[in-house]
Design a protein around this motif. Structure first.
Motif: not given
Length: 130
Positions: A1-5, A9-12, A36-41, A76-82
């Motif tokens: 699975m690539t990390g493109d997804w 995401i609009r990270w803080t 964070n990126r690692e925990s989501l992955a 799911y990711l919301d419409c604002d991607e955040d």
């Protein structure tokens, strides 16, 4: 699975995203946390919720101490991607460290916060480190 997804995401500025965990079959909101990126992955890779603990400044696998893991049914990711919404199956039905089903157990009633959900298991029995 690539990390493109992950790049969509609009990270803080701290590299985090707020996450809402919801019981998949009922829609009940269980808790709020951060990733964070690692925990989501890792969440996607392992199929169980992995959060970023700001207070401990480390990865936190939900249920690592209590056993109350969250099996991810969908993400799911919301419409604002955040904001992320996790639809989960909550192990033993307890998401809150207070021994309740949901962390959102206090309701504002006549200007006062009142506990409206019962304790399902004594936290001392959940977090017994002896």
């Amino acid at each position: 699975m690539t990390g493109d997804w992950l790049d969509e995401i609009r990270w803080t500025s701290e590299g985090l995203i707020p996450v809402i965990a919801q019981q998949a079959d009922t829609g009940k909101v269980l808790m709020f946390a951060w990733m964070n990126r690692e925990s989501l992955a890792l969440t996607v890779e392992e199929g169980y919720a992995v959060y970023w603990s700001r207070s401990r400044n480390r990865l936190w696998r939900k249920g690592e101490e209590s056993g109350h893991r969250q099996k991810v049914i969908s993400l799911y990711l919301d419409c604002d991607e955040d904001v992320i919404l996790l639809a989960v199956d909550q192990h033993d039905g307890i998401a809150c460290h207070t021994g309740r089903h949901s962390c959102f157990y206090r309701k504002l009633v006549d200007g006062q916060w009142q506990a409206v959900d019962p304790v399902l298991k004594d936290p001392k029995a959940i977090y017994n480190h002896e």
